[in-house]
Design an enzyme around this catalytic site. Structure first.
Site, short mmCIF file in Angstrom:
data_model
loop_
_atom_site.label_atom_id
_atom_site.label_comp_id
_atom_site.label_asym_id
_atom_site.label_seq_id
_atom_site.Cartn_x
_atom_site.Cartn_y
_atom_site.Cartn_z
N TYR A 1 54.62 61.29 76.60
CA TYR A 1 55.23 60.94 75.31
C TYR A 1 56.75 60.94 75.43
O TYR A 1 57.43 60.09 74.87
CB TYR A 1 54.76 61.95 74.26
CG TYR A 1 54.92 61.51 72.83
CD1 TYR A 1 54.33 60.33 72.38
CD2 TYR A 1 55.63 62.28 71.92
CE1 TYR A 1 54.47 59.95 71.07
CE2 TYR A 1 55.76 61.90 70.60
CZ TYR A 1 55.16 60.73 70.18
OH TYR A 1 55.29 60.35 68.86
N CYS B 1 59.48 59.30 63.44
CA CYS B 1 58.66 59.44 64.65
C CYS B 1 59.51 59.35 65.91
O CYS B 1 59.45 60.21 66.78
CB CYS B 1 57.58 58.37 64.68
SG CYS B 1 56.42 58.59 63.36
N HIS B 2 60.27 58.27 66.02
CA HIS B 2 61.04 58.09 67.24
C HIS B 2 62.48 57.74 66.96
O HIS B 2 63.18 57.20 67.80
CB HIS B 2 60.37 57.03 68.12
CG HIS B 2 58.94 57.32 68.39
ND1 HIS B 2 57.92 56.78 67.66
CD2 HIS B 2 58.36 58.17 69.27
CE1 HIS B 2 56.77 57.26 68.08
NE2 HIS B 2 57.01 58.10 69.05
N GLY B 3 62.91 58.01 65.71
CA GLY B 3 64.33 57.92 65.40
C GLY B 3 64.92 56.53 65.26
O GLY B 3 66.02 56.29 65.73
#
Lengths: 430, 187
Positions: free
Chosen positions: A298, B151-153
């Site tokens: 991830y 979530c991932h910016g």
């Protein structure tokens, strides 16, 4: 079996002889896990983890089959049926915790198993197919674990499914069609949950089948060992039974003690609290993370934040994440050193430990929110991860000066216990 | 038999093409087509079923949404954000040099003529499909005052265009029409 001194199965009873003629299953087991399998006599406790992984799979299958008797794969009731298992089904809480904790333990054991293979060079000839079958099992495990996690239909289940199926939308042109095909809709819904249940039930049996191939491929050359040198004479081996059955049972006892400790005293320690909130398609948890065993991958996925030339950042991240695993398939050809075990590779051993630390740091970074310093750290360590396989390993295996190898496993064992014998210059592992 | 004119198998040439080779290829081809015909339904069953595809469009009443506010509704199982932009937000979106954007679009490209204050987008981050924050009261709006995906910016600006982070595209604008000045049909 490969070694000429392997003991042959001798049925003693009439019924034994009868079956040996018609279905020689006892002969098969005798040769695979019994006294008919000569094993290097210097295997350490790292060599318990293959058997432990097999036991972990059996625990998952047994608990999974009984959980399936109470679970309902429908979005309106899935979450409630899990709570029904936890509260109403007799002993259901224990079965579910065994299944959830068991998944974590299965991955933990498999990671140690892979670590062992990397350290002692078990992926090198003549065991490349064995190694690659192991990686196939690992990939199947990842797919199975992911789909099982979705079945709970909590917030992490739902958003994990969204993110992971979203990976496929990064594929140019056909990506969104593939994602729709996988989901059976435009977002994770009932169709998704049903197919994941079907596949989650199927894949463990596929894994079981590949494990049979894995063990078969193991028995052609026989086990590797901590010295990495090949078995030469009967004096280098002991029969698997009783020597390693006894050792494996001891290791299994330790493993099950730890397993029980976590199941009964810290069953949620390895899980995410957000998954106790029912799935809500209109609200994303503040911090989506997969289960711990996916964290290093991830972190690699999230490390790509800017486009590379014409490749969008999203596609780069997805490609890198898959490449991080697929690279391992090529390891036997990237590492050309004739010496298997890192015990005789002074430089590679240091770099191997650096790699282990890098993988662990990626694991920590993958579990953190996507903010600094974790993003930058992931980027640096992702770069090192790939450099390790693509630059460091090929160069080190070419230029490293390895230590002298013992002439035989027996000589190495005797040298270790004071009865020293002179070593010989480094020679090819064969 | 005296009248036999076909060569026996043993007399056929071993090298080169034989009549039997054609039969092998023809048989295999028919079998492959048959296998494909059987496999296709097994794959196609995974595609969205008729009831999933038959989702109707939705109507949305915007009269209660004040400037600076946004509403979140569900359409096809996905969230839709309808945002009433303030004049400052419109100005800040128009100030940006469109050519400098990752996914170059002006605010006018992303709204309906005459209704530039209504920004209607999917609430689905184009990275991996999370719901960005910023539509609800008090949620983080990111570095550019629009939406922020936790979530991932990924950061989106006041025209919901991606400005920072891994998302490759701006938030998608669904097909919609204004029925009255304050109500729309999405889909």
């Amino acid at each position: 079996m490969s070694f000429p001194w392997a003991k042959q199965y001798q049925p003693t009873t009439e019924i034994g002889k009868f079956f040996d003629k018609q279905l020689p299953l006892p002969r098969f087991v005798y040769g695979a896990l019994g006294a008919g399998y000569p094993t290097p006599k210097n295997l350490n406790y790292f060599y318990n983890f293959g058997v432990l992984a097999g036991v972990a799979l059996v625990i998952q299958i047994i608990t999974g089959v009984v959980l399936g008797m109470h679970y309902a794969a429908n979005t309106t009731v899935a979450f409630d049926s899990v709570e029904h298992i936890m509260r109403d089904v007799n002993g259901g809480w224990m079965l579910r915790y065994m299944h959830a904790v068991g998944a974590s333990f299965f991955f933990g054991v498999v990671y140690v198993h892979i670590f062992r293979g990397l350290y002692y060079g078990s992926y090198k000839p003549p065991r490349e197919v064995l190694w690659m079958l192991g990686l196939v099992i690992f990939l199947l495990m990842m797919a199975t674990a992911f789909m099982g996690y979705v079945l709970v239909w909590g917030q992490m289940s739902f958003w994990g499914a969204t993110v992971i199926t979203g990976l496929f939308s990064a594929i140019p042109v056909v990506g969104s069609y593939i994602q729709t095909l996988l989901l059976g809709g435009f977002s994770p819904d009932n169709a998704t949950l049903n197919r994941f249940f079907s596949l989650h039930y199927l894949l463990p049996f596929v894994i079981f089948g590949v494990i049979i191939l894995h063990v078969w491929a193991l028995h052609i050359p026989g086990s590797n060992n901590p010295t990495g040198i090949a078995v030469k004479t009967e004096a280098d081996t002991v029969p698997f039974h009783p020597y390693y059955t006894a050792k494996d049972f001891f290791g299994l006892g330790v493993y099950l003690t730890l397993f029980a400790a976590v199941v009964f005293f810290a069953p949620n320690a390895l899980g995410e609290v957000d998954n106790y909130i029912p799935a809500n398609p209109l609200s994303t948890p503040a911090h989506i993370v997969p289960e711990w065993y996916f964290w290093p991958f991830y972190a690699i996925l999230r490390a790509f934040t800017v486009d590379f030339f014409f490749i969008p950042a999203k596609l780069m991240g997805v490609l890198a994440m898959f490449a991080a695993i697929l690279l391992l398939f090529f390891l036997p050809w990237l590492d050309t050193s004739p010496v298997r075990s890192n015990s005789y590779r002074p430089l590679n051993r240091i770099l191997f430990w650096v790699f282990v630390v890098v993988a662990l740091v990626l694991g920590v970074a993958g579990g953190k929110p996507a903010e600094e310093p974790w993003v930058r750290l992931s980027q640096v360590f992702t770069a090192y991860y790939f450099a390790h396989f693509l630059i460091i390993i090929p160069l080190v295996s070419r230029f490293e000066k390895t230590k002298p190898l013992p002439r035989s496993i027996s000589e190495a064992v005797l040298a270790k216990y004071g009865n020293s014998a002179p070593g010989v210059a480094a020679q090819p592992a064969e | 038999m005296a009248t036999e004119t076909r060569p026996l198998d043993a007399q056929l040439p071993v090298e080169g093409e034989r009549r039997r080779d054609f039969l092998y290829v023809a048989t295999a081809s028919v079998a492959a087509v048959g296998a494909g015909a059987v496999v296709w339904p097994l794959i196609n069953q995974m595609n969205p079923s008729a009831d999933v595809l038959a989702l109707a469009s939705i109507d949305l009443d915007l009269s209660a949404v004040q400037p600076g506010q946004a509403v979140k509704v569900s359409w096809r199982g996905k969230p839709v954000f309808a945002r009433h932009l303030t004049p400052e937000e419109i100005a800040s979106a128009n100030k940006v040099d469109v050519a400098s954007l990752r996914d170059p679009q002006s605010l006018a490209d992303r709204t309906k003529p005459g209704n530039a204050q209504w920004l209607i987008t999917l609430g689905v981050c184009t990275h991996l499909g999370c719901v960005p924050l910023g539509a609800g009261e008090g949620e983080v709006r990111g570095d550019f005052g629009g939406y922020f995906c936790p979530c991932h910016g990924s950061h989106y600006d006041t025209a919901a265009r991606v400005r920072k982070g891994p998302a490759p595209k701006n938030l998608e604008v669904p097909a919609y029409v204004f029925k009255t000045p304050t109500s729309v049909t999405i889909g």
